[in-house]
Design a protein around this motif. Structure first.
Motif, PDB file in Angstrom:
ATOM      1  N   TYR A 126      14.060  23.288  13.671  1.00 36.74           N
ATOM      2  CA  TYR A 126      12.874  24.053  14.076  1.00 36.74           C
ATOM      3  C   TYR A 126      12.732  25.309  13.221  1.00 36.74           C
ATOM      4  N   LEU A 127      13.829  26.025  13.027  1.00 38.68           N
ATOM      5  CA  LEU A 127      13.791  27.276  12.266  1.00 38.68           C
ATOM      6  C   LEU A 127      13.514  27.065  10.784  1.00 38.68           C
ATOM      7  N   THR A 128      13.891  25.905  10.264  1.00 33.83           N
ATOM      8  CA  THR A 128      13.671  25.609   8.841  1.00 33.83           C
ATOM      9  C   THR A 128      12.404  24.777   8.611  1.00 33.83           C
ATOM     10  N   ASN A 129      11.585  24.661   9.649  1.00 35.70           N
ATOM     11  CA  ASN A 129      10.337  23.879   9.569  1.00 35.70           C
ATOM     12  C   ASN A 129      10.571  22.448   9.083  1.00 35.70           C
ATOM     13  N   SER A 130      11.618  21.821   9.587  1.00 36.27           N
ATOM     14  CA  SER A 130      11.962  20.456   9.183  1.00 36.27           C
ATOM     15  C   SER A 130      11.699  19.428  10.286  1.00 36.27           C
ATOM     16  N   THR A 162       7.163  21.367  24.813  1.00 34.91           N
ATOM     17  CA  THR A 162       6.246  22.008  25.768  1.00 34.91           C
ATOM     18  C   THR A 162       6.165  23.523  25.604  1.00 34.91           C
ATOM     19  N   VAL A 163       7.238  24.150  25.123  1.00 36.14           N
ATOM     20  CA  VAL A 163       7.266  25.609  25.020  1.00 36.14           C
ATOM     21  C   VAL A 163       7.167  26.063  23.558  1.00 36.14           C
ATOM     22  N   LEU A 164       8.103  25.623  22.736  1.00 35.54           N
ATOM     23  CA  LEU A 164       8.161  26.104  21.351  1.00 35.54           C
ATOM     24  C   LEU A 164       7.076  25.497  20.464  1.00 35.54           C
ATOM     25  N   GLU A 165       6.832  24.219  20.603  1.00 33.26           N
ATOM     26  CA  GLU A 165       5.846  23.495  19.781  1.00 33.26           C
ATOM     27  C   GLU A 165       4.941  22.671  20.688  1.00 33.26           C
ATOM     28  N   PRO A 166       4.046  23.326  21.421  1.00 35.00           N
ATOM     29  CA  PRO A 166       3.196  22.559  22.347  1.00 35.00           C
ATOM     30  C   PRO A 166       2.292  21.537  21.645  1.00 35.00           C
ATOM     31  N   ASP A 167       2.062  21.700  20.355  1.00 30.02           N
ATOM     32  CA  ASP A 167       1.257  20.744  19.585  1.00 30.02           C
ATOM     33  C   ASP A 167       2.124  19.714  18.862  1.00 30.02           C
ATOM     34  N   PHE A 168       3.360  19.583  19.267  1.00 26.81           N
ATOM     35  CA  PHE A 168       4.307  18.701  18.588  1.00 26.81           C
ATOM     36  C   PHE A 168       3.784  17.267  18.492  1.00 26.81           C
ATOM     37  N   ILE A 169       3.302  16.723  19.594  1.00 28.00           N
ATOM     38  CA  ILE A 169       2.853  15.329  19.609  1.00 28.00           C
ATOM     39  C   ILE A 169       1.626  15.152  18.724  1.00 28.00           C
ATOM     40  N   SER A 170       0.651  16.043  18.838  1.00 34.00           N
ATOM     41  CA  SER A 170      -0.564  15.903  18.014  1.00 34.00           C
ATOM     42  C   SER A 170      -0.245  16.091  16.531  1.00 34.00           C
TER      43      SER A 170
END
Length: 173
Positions: free
Chosen positions: A31-35, A99-107
């Motif tokens: 997550y921190l390295t945008n991977s 749900t918290v850190l990347e709420p757009d994860f699925i999209s």
């Protein structure tokens, strides 16, 4: 003379939590390295080696605590137990991430999937079917059980192989 069998509970909990925390730390690092949305061979390799190493270490620790004896059934029980605890911790992490850190994860994942499919010559109908399947399987009602089943299955396979290699049954007279 039969010796008393070591308890597997402590080993399962300790190594399950260890593997769970290590998995979460790897996820945080991704997550921190945008991977999160790309294949990074470093994380793939770590994700492959980590469960093998910790499950084998857990089974080996149990064998040591059991006077050097290990039944295949005990190895499998320990491996599945470690994998289940780790999987539960991993599920919590996945839910926090999506749900918290990347709420757009699925999209975002679906958009990345579309880009890959668009460049591969896959038909629109196949792309849409893949997107619908991704949406369905990403819902917590499906994602959580699937994640736990995957974790248990991987734990079973690794512990089966490790148990076959490390087994040493106590001879009864």
């Amino acid at each position: 003379m039969e010796t008393e069998k070591a308890s597997s509970k402590k080993t399962i909990i300790n190594y399950g939590v260890l593997l769970g925390i290590a998995t979460v730390l790897m996820g945080v690092l991704m997550y921190l390295t945008n991977s999160l949305y790309e294949v990074n061979w470093f994380f793939v390799a770590i994700g492959f080696v980590l469960p093998i190493a910790i499950l084998v270490l857990g089974i080996k620790a149990y064998k040591k605590n059991n006077n050097g004896f290990l039944k295949l059934s005990d190895a499998i029980k320990i491996g599945i137990g470690i994998a289940l605890i780790s999987g539960l911790i991993g599920v919590v992490w996945e839910q926090v991430l999506t749900t918290v850190l990347e709420p757009d994860f699925i999209s975002t994942t679906i958009e990345k999937q579309k880009e890959i499919y668009d460049n591969s010559g896959v038909s629109e109908a196949q792309i849409e079917a893949g997107i619908q399947m991704t949406k369905k399987l990403s819902q917590p009602a499906f994602a959580i059980p699937l994640s736990l089943i995957k974790s248990i299955f991987v734990g079973f396979i690794i512990s089966l192989i490790a148990g076959l290699v490390m087994k040493k049954e106590q001879e009864l007279y």
